[in-house]
Design an enzyme around this catalytic site. Sequence first.
Site, short mmCIF file in Angstrom:
data_model
loop_
_atom_site.label_atom_id
_atom_site.label_comp_id
_atom_site.label_asym_id
_atom_site.label_seq_id
_atom_site.Cartn_x
_atom_site.Cartn_y
_atom_site.Cartn_z
N ILE A 99 -32.92 5.96 39.21
CA ILE A 99 -32.40 4.32 39.15
C ILE A 99 -31.34 4.16 38.26
CG2 ILE A 99 -34.21 3.94 37.33
CD1 ILE A 99 -35.11 1.39 38.91
N ASP B 69 -34.62 3.49 43.48
CA ASP B 69 -35.77 2.85 42.85
C ASP B 69 -36.90 3.25 43.51
OD1 ASP B 69 -37.81 1.35 41.95
OD2 ASP B 69 -36.79 -0.54 42.14
N TYR C 234 -50.31 6.01 31.18
CA TYR C 234 -49.61 7.15 31.73
C TYR C 234 -50.58 8.27 32.30
CZ TYR C 234 -46.61 11.68 31.59
OH TYR C 234 -46.02 12.83 31.98
#
Length: 314
Positions: A37, A51, A141
């Site tokens: 990105i 993206d 995460y």
Amino acid sequence: MTKPKILITGANGQIGRVLTEELRKVYGTEAVLATDIAKLPVTIEPFEFLDILNAQRLKEIVEDHQITQIYHLAAILSANGEWNPIKTWNINLNGLLSILELAREKSLDKVFFPSTIMVFGNTTPRIDTPQDVPLLPSTVYGMSKATGELWCNYYHNRYGVDVRSLRYPGIIGWQSLPAGGTTDYAVEIFHAALKEGKYECFLEEDTKLPMMYMDDAIKATIDLMRVDKKNLTIRYGYNLAAMSFSPKEIAAEIRKHIPQFEITYKPDFRQAIAKTWSESIDDSQSREDWQWKPSFDLSTMTVDMLHHLRQTIL
Ligand code: SER
């Protein structure tokens, strides 16, 4: 077998930069398409902006470049992920789902998904953590990677997608900087030691975590992706280990080469994240299935890091 055509997502990240270069050495520059990105000031072509949430663009790139393998590295790391949990989930998980769907639709040869020791949590034995344990990750995460592993396993079992995955420890390399992880201190400390002669660490001095030198991480990735699929018994993340140390221990190792180096401690929110992770990992399944063996320990890594950084950052 036809020559692979490889797509890397997150190619400008900490691991992506080094992996792109290594894969280009193995398969040739034109065979490895880097995507990210963000563009770096110096980018080696071939490169495409991507993206990872733009599934249509991803599909176009795979079709236009006749991609046969994907290394899907794009993700938000543990510490940064906590600032925006929903965005992190969206990028880390939906990005993977688009890749797995594409792999199924287009019958891609192979997919690599980087998982992490951060899938572990407070319900996991912390010393020599076995391959199969209860997972209760504490960060978004870790949640996204643990769930991602389940999706990889599902796509393999249900659709036969040849997806392979490693649970990386904290990765340390001189070539690139990590962005927004909890193990970042172990890279920052080398830069600070050489430039300032001192470092303020955001973890407590005795917080021991599993770590690995970049060379070993890259070798593990390429080896796992090249091994005959009949050897593989795990399609979620393979445990992977090389060394474990605390901030105090790495500081002592650096002091062997830079005697005046000083470390101070100012733990922040990342200490709470690190506290839930394992100290050491049992990676016997990787050793057995695809002959994994690390080359670097704390002492040889420190020598190599200082040698390369002296030439590149001073
Ligand atoms: N080591 C990275 C982190 O600390 C990613 O797994 O977030």
